[in-house]
Structures are given as structure tokens and as C-alpha cells.
Design an enzyme around this catalytic site. Structure first.
Site, mmCIF file in Angstrom:
data_model
loop_
_atom_site.group_PDB
_atom_site.id
_atom_site.type_symbol
_atom_site.label_atom_id
_atom_site.label_comp_id
_atom_site.label_asym_id
_atom_site.label_seq_id
_atom_site.Cartn_x
_atom_site.Cartn_y
_atom_site.Cartn_z
ATOM 1 N N SER A 1 36.358 40.583 42.772
ATOM 2 C CA SER A 1 37.713 40.365 42.242
ATOM 3 C C SER A 1 38.669 39.649 43.179
ATOM 4 O O SER A 1 39.804 39.358 42.796
ATOM 5 C CB SER A 1 38.332 41.696 41.805
ATOM 6 O OG SER A 1 37.729 42.157 40.622
ATOM 7 N N SER B 1 39.466 40.484 38.964
ATOM 8 C CA SER B 1 40.656 41.039 38.353
ATOM 9 C C SER B 1 41.955 40.618 39.034
ATOM 10 O O SER B 1 43.045 40.826 38.501
ATOM 11 C CB SER B 1 40.560 42.575 38.376
ATOM 12 O OG SER B 1 40.503 43.051 39.716
ATOM 13 N N LYS C 1 49.120 42.456 44.719
ATOM 14 C CA LYS C 1 48.453 42.826 43.471
ATOM 15 C C LYS C 1 49.006 44.159 42.975
ATOM 16 O O LYS C 1 49.231 45.088 43.764
ATOM 17 C CB LYS C 1 46.943 42.928 43.701
ATOM 18 C CG LYS C 1 46.128 43.188 42.430
ATOM 19 C CD LYS C 1 44.636 43.205 42.725
ATOM 20 C CE LYS C 1 43.806 43.467 41.487
ATOM 21 N NZ LYS C 1 42.343 43.461 41.756
#
Length: 505
Positions: free
Chosen positions: A177, A153, A78
Site C-alpha cells: 500500500s 490503499s 494518511k
């Protein structure tokens, strides 16, 4: 055999047997990434650097050198985790040119384990969102339905695994998330206990809530990746010196007891009927496995969303104050006075104002303003400090529930993946996407989402399992009972596979 359809555990077996090389593995994934560029999963991908890593592992393996537990396996990262001298932008224009001078601790651990760092994945800007629509790089598409969101997210990391663009990926979970994207993308997503995994090198959103964790296709891979990234880190004062169990070795040992709590508050208004049906079916699977099911209550969970949206924006306001464009971060080219009275403002302040206005997206600005207000003189006691008291009550509810049962189960997300634009005009509707996941972050406990069904329209549904602090071993073993009895973890999206077929390891 298509190597990109194989789990990390399966790849490791082939790599150790010498039937494939790491270079062949990553070449397959790079080819697939090129083929599926339309999903917008990766925001930074350097094929040559990736191939160099793979060749180095192959050289070591050929020489008989000691290798780590992930040697030669790609892991997508990420874009919120610092990788030395590689773009780490948090999905934001503010950090468009930022290259950290150091690795995050989890990145160091991956390198030590021999993993191949396989690009940076898309995300909601500064991890603020539930749909990956807030990224400066545009939205990531859900591999199951490309007109729908992949969750957020960590939507890029979830979609990477779901679309077989990487066998493993890392995300971060501040209010759901990891778990919510895992649910809507039909994969496994695990948020460890706060303090189990070092946050050093994780660009902060809300420091008392953020936690790093794995995305995988199955629990064997989740146990393996969690084993690698866990542990005390002196560079993170919040990481806890707790023994790390043998997650991999004990995974297939059924728990001594299966006392499962069904959370009453997780089955109320707003829960999609098809999601509820799948969760009820999962409960029957556990009953057939001999589990004792007991309804429990988390009475203060109804205050989770408002408490979270005071605590998280307050910490966001504080953490993001550092991006003032004086040392690093986006700097506006034009910051001359434009409005009456601005000619009296110092040019340095005007530069900061213009740079932050340009560098941050709408959702980040909204949360900074919410947090700044909640912390402002005269309001901190009324809002922020009250939210902290509610947070304590939420933790007390979990403690009481775990005195009666070993784990709690319920839906991960109230709905399947929604369409792009469906909730962008209604922030509250977007925030409610995390209504079942937020409380675990406020309480600091571990939770995971595993696939447990598909809607009639072919969209994945996730089952959430929560456990007491530092009980990840039991959490994984309990989830494994369900995984062994079903085949949902073997399903792949038809938009990238042509069928809802299954694939083994």
C-alpha cells in the site's frame, strides 16, 4: 520560483537561508490544494491550524532557537495515523467522528522534527484496497490521468506528493500500500523492515504486516523522512532496538558491491509488456554501472497472494471486532427487528449488527467474513495455520536469495494505473495488483519503488527493489545509483503541470 515544485531538501535549504518562510511555503501548498480539490486527495484539512504551525516555526527560527531536521516542511498524513484531537477516520463511516486522544509515535517524531502536519489524506477504507476506490469519501484521482486510480490503499498520500500538494507524505504498507501507489503515481515509496518504525497510533488492519513509511519525489527526501520516523518505541512491542544508520549521510556513497538478483517469478503471465520493457531498461542501467545481474528464484512466491488473503483478513477480523459501536464508532439510529426471528435477539446485539452493517463498506465486510471463516473452529488448521507455514517458506526463499545477491529487483505493479471501475467487480483481479509486493510484507523485509519509465500513454512505471531485513541503508544507496543515472524522478504529471517536464530541487 513556485515553492510547491521543490523537494523537501530544497525547501529546507531555502528556509535555512532565510529566502522564504514556512508560512510562505504552506500558503503555497494550501493554495495549490484549493486549486486541485478535484483530485480528492485530502479528507481533513484545517488551513488555520496549518498556518499556526508554520508561524510558530518561523518565530523559533527568527529567535535563533534550535530547530529539528524538518523544520517548516509540510508532511501530509494518511488518515490511518492518530493525531491528537484531529479527525482520524480511516476512510470509513465507522470512524467518521473519531478524534484520538493521543498522537501516533511517528506524529510525535514529526512534531519534534519541526514538520508541519499538513492534513489527512484519502485512503481505501481501513487500508483495504489497491485503488482508493473503497473510501467513504469517494476515490482519489491519479494526477497523471484523472480517470485512473492512484493506487491503494495509500492513494491519497501518493497523489499528494505526485501532484505537488505536499513535498512529503506518510502512508502505511500491509501488502504493497506504499509501493504500488508510488509506482502508479511516479514517485518514491518506501516500506521499511517490519519493526523499524513504530506502529503505535497506526489504526491496525493486519498487525503482523502493517508498516509505516514515506512517499517522496526523490531518495534524498526518502532518506531524510525515514531518518526522522525510525527507531525503537517501548509502546510498540514489535519495534526493534536496532541502530539507525545515517541514511542521509551515506546516500551518495555507492554500495561496495552491486550484486542484483532478478526474480524469475516476477516476469510471468500478467505482466504488462510496457512495464517489462522499462524494468529491462533499468537492468541495463545497473549493468552499465557495473552491477552483476543474476537470475534468482522465489519458488513459493506464487503462493503469496492466497497466503496473504488468509493471514491479513484473519488479523483484520480480530482487529476490527473492537468496532461494536458501544464505546465509539458509528451507531445506527434504527436497529429494531426487521426480519423473522430478530425479535428474539437482544437489542444490544441488534444495535451492533445494524451499526457494523452501516459503518463498514463492502470490501471491509468481505475481508472480515473471509478472516472470520479462516479462524473458525474446524477451519483454522486447514486455512490460517497452513498460510502461516507458507509465510515461513516465503521468508526462507528470501533468505536463500540474499545469500547470493545484495538486493532483488523487479516490477512494483504488473500494470500501470487502471481506470476507475475496471476491477471493482472482480476482487481477485484487484488483489493481483499487489502480486509483486505482498511477499515482502509476509517476510517482513524492506522494499521501495522508484520511478523508472512512462508508458506510451504517459503513465508512470515503478521499479521495485527489495533488501534483507534492516538493510534500508543499502536499499537506498542501491536505488540512488539508478536515480543518479536517470531523470524519471524529476518528471511531473501533465494533468496538473501542463507538460511532462522536469523540475529540480
Amino acid at each position: 520560483m513556485d515553492l510547491t515544485r521543490t523537494t523537501a531538501t530544497g525547501l529546507l535549504a531555502q528556509l535555512k537561508a532565510g529566502s522564504v518562510t514556512s508560512e510562505e511555503v504552506v500558503s503555497g501548498y494550501l493554495g495549490r490544494a484549493k486549486e486541485l480539490e478535484r483530485l480528492n486527495v485530502f479528507v481533513h484539512l484545517d488551513p488555520e491550524k496549518i498556518l499556526d504551525q508554520a508561524r510558530a516555526i518561523d518565530t523559533k527560527r527568527k529567535a535563533g532557537a534550535p530547530l529539528g531536521p524538518l523544520a517548516g516542511v509540510p508532511v501530509a498524513i494518511k488518515d490511518v495515523l492518530c493525531v491528537e484531537n484531529e479527525l482520524t477516520t480511516c476512510g470509513s463511516k465507522m470512524l467518521a467522528k473519531f478524534k484520538p486522544p493521543y498522537d501516533a509515535t511517528v506524529i510525535t517524531k514529526l512534531r519534534d522534527a519541526g514538520a508541519i502536519l499538513f492534513g489527512k489524506t484519502n485512503m481505501d477504507e481501513f487500508a483495504m484496497g489497491s485503488s482508493t476506490e473503497n473510501s467513504a469519501y469517494g476515490p482519489t484521482r491519479n494526477p497523471w490521468d484523472e480517470e485512473r486510480i492512484p493506487g491503494g490503499s495509500s492513494g491519497g498520500s501518493a497523489a499528494a506528493v505526485a501532484a505537488d500538494l505536499a513535498p512529503l507524505s506518510l502512508g502505511s504498507d500491509t501488502g504493497g500500500s506504499i509501493r504500488q501507489p508510488a509506482a502508479v503515481c511516479g514517485i518514491v515509496g518506501l516500506k521499511p523492515t517490519y519493526g523499524r518504525v513504530s506502529r503505535y497510533g497506526l489504526i491496525a488492519f493486519a498487525s503482523s504486516l502493517d508498516q509505516i513509511g514515506p512517499f517522496t519525489h526523490d531518495l534524498a527526501d526518502a532518506a531524510l523522512l525515514l531518518q526522522v520516523i525510525s527507531g525503537r518505541d517501548p509502546r510498540d512491542a514489535t519495534s526493534v532496538d536496532q541502530p539507525i544508520p545515517d541514511y542521509v549521510g551515506t546516500l551518495d556513497t555507492p554500495p561496495k558491491s552491486l550484486r542484483i538478483g532478478l526474480v524469475r517469478e516476477f516476469f510471468g503471465e500478467g505482466l504488462d509488456p510496457e512495464v517489462e520493457t522499462s524494468i529491462r531498461e533499468a537492468i541495463r542501467v545497473y549493468e552499465q554501472a557495473g552491477a552483476t545481474i543474476k537470475e534468482v528464484s522465489l519458488p513459493h512466491s506464487k503462493y503469496g497472494v492466497p497466503a496473504y488473503y488468509l493471514v491479513a483478513p484473519a488479523e483484520c477480523s480480530s482487529n476490527l471486532a473492537r468496532y461494536d459501536s458501544t464505546i465509539y464508532g458509528h451507531r445506527a439510529e434504527d436497529f429494531k427487528p426487521k426480519y423473522p426471528g430478530e425479535d428474539k435477539i437482544h437489542p444490544l446485539i441488534l444495535m451492533m449488527m445494524a451499526s457494523r452493517a452501516e459503518g463498514f463498506g463492502a470490501e471491509v465486510k468481505r475481508r472480515i467474513m473471509l478472516g472470520t471463516f479462516a479462524l473458525s473452529a474446524g477451519y483454522a488448521d486447514q486455512y490460517y495455520n497452513q498460510a502461516l507455514k507458507v509465510r515461513r517458506l516465503i521468508r526462507n526463499d528470501f533468505d536463500a536469495a540474499f545469500n547470493e545477491v545484495d538486493v532483488l529487483i523487479g516490477p512494483t505493479s504488473p500494470t500501470p494505473a487502471f481506470k476507475f471501475g475496471e476491477r471493482t467487480a472482480d476482487p481477485l483481479a484487484m488483489y493481483l495488483s499487489d502480486i509483486y509486493t505482498i511477499t515482502a510484507n509476509l517476510a517482513g523485509i524492506p522494499g521501495l519503488s522508484i520511478p523508472c519509465g512512462l508508458t506510451k500513454g504517459g503513465l508512470p512505471i515503478g521499479l521495485q527493489i527489495l533488501a534483507p531485513a534492516f538493510a534500508e541503508e543499502n536499499l537506498l544507496r542501491t536505488a540512488r545509483v539508478f536515480e543518479r543515472a536517470t531523470d524519471w524522478h524529476l518528471r511531473r504529471p501533465n494533468s496538473v503541470d501542463g507538460t511532462h517536464g522536469t523540475h529540480g530541487s
